[in-house]
Each structure stands twice: as structure tokens, then as C-alpha cells.
Design an enzyme around this catalytic site. Structure first.
Site, short mmCIF file in Angstrom:
data_model
loop_
_atom_site.label_atom_id
_atom_site.label_comp_id
_atom_site.label_asym_id
_atom_site.label_seq_id
_atom_site.Cartn_x
_atom_site.Cartn_y
_atom_site.Cartn_z
N ARG A 1 0.84 -1.20 0.00
CA ARG A 1 0.00 0.00 0.00
C ARG A 1 0.87 1.24 0.00
O ARG A 1 2.00 1.20 0.46
CB ARG A 1 -0.87 0.12 1.27
CG ARG A 1 -1.94 -0.89 1.40
CD ARG A 1 -1.51 -2.16 2.08
NE ARG A 1 -0.67 -1.95 3.24
CZ ARG A 1 0.04 -2.90 3.82
NH1 ARG A 1 0.06 -4.11 3.32
NH2 ARG A 1 0.78 -2.64 4.88
N HIS B 1 -0.72 9.80 9.84
CA HIS B 1 -0.88 9.77 11.29
C HIS B 1 -2.19 10.40 11.74
O HIS B 1 -2.23 11.13 12.74
CB HIS B 1 0.29 10.46 12.00
CG HIS B 1 1.56 9.66 11.93
ND1 HIS B 1 1.80 8.58 12.75
CD2 HIS B 1 2.63 9.76 11.12
CE1 HIS B 1 2.98 8.06 12.46
NE2 HIS B 1 3.52 8.75 11.45
N ASP C 1 -3.84 0.56 6.73
CA ASP C 1 -3.22 -0.46 5.88
C ASP C 1 -4.15 -1.65 5.68
O ASP C 1 -4.34 -2.14 4.57
CB ASP C 1 -1.91 -0.95 6.52
CG ASP C 1 -0.98 0.19 6.79
OD1 ASP C 1 -0.02 0.36 6.05
OD2 ASP C 1 -1.23 0.96 7.75
C1 GLA Z 1 1.38 3.17 9.82
C2 GLA Z 1 0.10 2.62 10.46
C3 GLA Z 1 -1.14 3.29 9.88
C4 GLA Z 1 -1.00 4.81 9.87
C5 GLA Z 1 0.34 5.24 9.27
C6 GLA Z 1 0.57 6.71 9.37
O1 GLA Z 1 1.47 2.77 8.49
O2 GLA Z 1 0.00 1.22 10.28
O3 GLA Z 1 -2.29 2.86 10.63
O4 GLA Z 1 -1.16 5.35 11.16
O5 GLA Z 1 1.42 4.58 9.90
O6 GLA Z 1 -0.34 7.42 8.60
#
Ligand code: GLA
Length: 416
Positions: free
Chosen positions: A43, A50, A141
Site C-alpha cells: 500500500r 498519522h 493499511d
Molecule cells: C502506519 C500505520 C497506519 C497509519 C500510518 C501513518 O502505516 O500502520 O495505521 O497510522 O502509519 O499514517
């Protein structure tokens, strides 16, 4: 998860070299053929960093690269795991006694946490599962991995989980570039510290506005309860918080709780010893980034003539906010973003229009938006400037720098 059972796709293995290779390795390891194969795509988050664990919508897409697993269901209670990468050692355990050692981020924990998740609850398995690793992730994700569709990015909204198509402009390519800096978010506390800073900011903002702060966990919930816009939330952040980091003592005084209560009722296991938290900066990032996600979607929908420029500008603002307010970048990511944005001098426009760190940060990848007709020059230039300057990076370059279209979601392959 707002999806049915995973998609299945009958395939001719002879036409799938990677699956064929996997099958051969499986047979040589376990002495029998796999019954099915599963894929999960990689992905990339285009914008909205965040903010998922703060309750705000994000805008990722699945890429065409994926991870493959070959599976054979067995009648015993033993799960046996093997990895094609020899660095990751074979592992086996009884399904009745799953023990996940959170202090040791070994590869098979990512399988075991899924198994444990299934045993506990079927709904929204994957997002919750990740928490067994010890990371307080937001679910972006896992959601895009299941809900992705070829040809479109998605706006992912939470509580309840929803996905809306976001058609990207046709004249732009999205390029992923790996900084070659690794950051394991399960093995360090960087990520969870940010989650806790946002949680504390939500609680302190609620307290200052006489809301029920004890139940409040997410910055989005504060906005919803106050019934104000994201812009107004930014003003409230300015009024309520000071710029200096908050000590744990100050936080306890503001909330009227003891240090013991703060640790046991609010903080995660790996943030117990943190002594200061930045609340102003983190809340500023979250509310402004949530606004950029909505703006990004609006521009994609309306598709004005200047769409690519406008989207690029939002991506650049996002990186600056991640770097300066959220402090989740690193020197290599900043260098890579600078490289991707260079070569834009006068009429010599060969660089990206927008470039930013993507995902958790502190390492990992950047995503850049590049006009399609500049793509090959862009790739050559980035290879020259970032990868060729360093042998270790150059060794990884082949799989580290590529353009991708929005790919499809997770599915199971059945040998036809
Ligand atoms: C990681 C986490 C996601 C998201 C990103 C930041 O990839 O798994 O849930 O918080 O950081 O956007």
C-alpha cells in the site's frame, strides 16, 4: 471489516512465475503441494499521515506489488511457518498456545497475531490483530488492503469503516522510492508515542471545553462533540496548548489524576517511561492534515485544469507538516523528497510536482506525483542522485524505485 469473504481468483500456475516458484519451495519444504495461495498488496498512502488513529479519513491506494503465501490446511493443531527469505527462520507452534513476545519483533509474530485475532473476534480482525504486536495502529493499511480496487485510490473513513473511490488525475504517475532506512514500528516506541500524544491532546482539549474527557480517545471525537470545523479546531489548539512540551506532571495536574492512573489507564505499555509529550504540534498536524485529505479528494472529484499542481502542493504541505510538526521524518527521507522535487528550474520541469514521506515515517518510503511525460527522466535522475551515491542503496535500488498504478485488493488464488 466492511467486506465479504476475501475475493478468489482461479489462476493457471504456469502463467504465474512467482506462484510457481513458491509452489516448488513449498513442496521441497513440506513434501506436499499447497491447497491455495493468498496475496495481499503493498500500500501507499497518498495523503493523510498519522490521522487514522485520531479518527480522520485517509487516502491510500493499493500498489501492484504484493506478498504471496502458499497454504495447506492440516488436521493437526500445529502451525508450521516458513519464509522464502532465508534470513527469516522456520517456526512452528501449537495453535492452542500462541505466545507473542512483544519485546522481540520476529517475523512470524505477524502471522501469529492474525491467528490470535481470529480466535478473539472476527470483526475488524486485522486492525485489532496488529495491536497484539504492540502497535496502536489506526487501520489504514488493513482497510485498503481489503477494500482496494484496481484503478482507483480510496478515501477511507472510520467508525463505521467506509471506502469511497477517488479517481487520480490521468496525467500523473505515482512513484514510490524507498529511503533504505528501516524503522520497525513494533520494536521502537516512536509510533506509539505519537498515538499517546494525540490521545493526551484529545483529553486535554476535552477537559478545557468541559467535555467528558475520560472517554475521549481521538482528536476527531473532540471535533465531533464540539460540532466545529477543522479550521476552528486549529484555532482552539492555538488557544488551549502552549508550544513547550508537556511534562507528565503537568498532564496529571491538568487532568486531575495521579501518575499511576496516567500510566495504567491512558498510556500504552511501551510509553510508560516517556517524560514529556508535545501536544500543540501533534494536534496542529492532525487537524491540518485531515483538512488536506478532504481537499485532495475534492480536487480529484472536480478535476480542474490545475489539478496536478494543486494536489502536488497539498502533498508538499503534508510532508512539511510531518517533518516539522509531527517530527516523523528523518534526514534521508527529507533528502529524498528534496531530490524528487529538484530539477524544477524555469522551463526545465523534470521533477515531481509533489513529494512526501508515506506511512509511519522515520524511514521507509516517499511517494511522489510526477507528470506522466516526465516519468522516465524523473526515475533516471532519482536513481543517479539518491541511489548511485551509496552502494548499500544501489544494491536495493531495483525494488526501491518504481511507479505504480492503483492496484487491486487482497485475494485468494485457487489453482485452476
Ligand atoms: C502506519 C500505520 C497506519 C497509519 C500510518 C501513518 O502505516 O500502520 O495505521 O497510522 O502509519 O499514517
Amino acid at each position: 471489516m466492511a467486506s465479504d469473504a476475501p475475493a478468489t481468483l482461479p489462476v493457471q500456475l504456469a502463467e504465474q512465475p512467482r506462484l510457481l516458484k513458491l509452489k516448488k519451495m513449498f513442496i521441497s519444504k513440506f513434501g506436499s503441494a499447497p491447497k491455495f495461495y493468498a496475496r495481499a498488496p503493498g500500500r501507499v498512502n497518498l495523503i493523510g499521515e498519522h490521522i487514522d488513529y485520531c479518527g480522520y479519513a485517509v487516502l491510500p491506494m493499493a500498489i501492484e506489488h504484493d506478498i504471496l503465501i502458499a497454504v495447506e490446511p492440516v488436521k493437526t493443531q500445529i502451525v508450521e511457518l516458513a519464509n522464502t527469505n532465508p534470513l527469516y527462520l522456520d517456526f512452528s507452534t501449537s495453535v492452542n498456545n500462541i505466545h507473542i513476545n512483544k519485546t522481540k519483533p520476529v517475523w512470524h509474530n505477524y502471522f501469529l497475531c492474525g491467528l490470535k485475532g481470529i480466535q478473539v473476534e472476527l470483526a475488524e480482525i486485522c486492525t485489532k490483530s496488529e495491536r497484539y504486536i504492540g502497535t496502536e495502529g489506526g487501520g489504514m493499511d488493513q482497510s485498503i488492503s481489503f477494500l482496494a480496487e484496481e484503478g482507483t485510490a480510496k478515501l477511507i473513513e472510520f467508525s463505521p469503516l467506509r471506502a469511497t473511490d477517488v479517481r487520480l488525475p490521468s496525467g500523473a504517475a505515482f512513484v514510490i522510492a524507498n529511503s533504505c532506512v528501516e524503522m520497525n514500528k513494533a520494536a521502537t516506541s516512536h509510533y506509539n508515542i505519537r498515538v499517546m500524544e494525540c490521545r493526551l491532546a484529545a483529553k486535554l482539549l476535552s477537559k478545557s471545553k468541559d467535555l467528558e474527557w475520560k472517554k475521549m480517545l481521538k482528536l476527531q471525537e473532540v471535533q465531533a462533540k464540539l460540532g466545529v470545523s477543522l479550521k476552528e479546531m486549529l484555532t482552539i489548539v492555538e488557544e488551549v496548548f502552549h508550544l513547550e512540551p508537556y511534562s507528565v506532571e503537568e498532564i496529571c495536574t491538568c487532568l486531575g489524576i495521579s501518575l499511576e492512573e496516567l500510566r495504567t489507564q491512558i498510556l500504552s505499555q511501551n510509553t510508560q517511561d516517556v517524560t514529556t509529550f508535545k501536544l500543540y504540534q501533534r494536534a496542529k498536524h492532525v487537524y491540518s492534515e485531515a483538512g488536506r485529505v478532504l481537499e485532495f479528494k475534492k480536487i480529484c472529484n472536480e478535476a480542474p485544469a490545475s489539478a496536478i499542481q494543486l494536489l502536488g502542493e497539498l502533498m508538499n504541505q503534508s510532508h512539511i507538516s510531518c517533518r516539522d510538526m509531527y517530527e516523523c521524518s528523518c534526514p534521508e527521507l527529507d533528502q529524498l523528497v528534496d531530490i524528487c522535487l529538484s530539477w524544477n528550474h524555469g522551463i526545465m520541469q523534470f521533477g515531481a510536482v509533489g513529494s512526501r514521506l508515506t506511512g509511519a515515517g522515520w524511514g521507509g518510503c516517499t511517494v511522489s506525483m510526477v507528470p506522466s511525460d516526465k516519468l522516465s527522466t524523473f526515475l533516471t535522475n532519482v536513481k543517479e542522485a539518491y541511489y548511485k551515491s551509496n552502494d548499500q542503496r544501489l544494491a536495493l535500488e531495483k525494488n526501491s524505485l518504481f511507479a505504480t498504478k492503483p492496484g487491486g485488493g487482497a485475494l485468494v488464488f485457487l489453482e485452476a
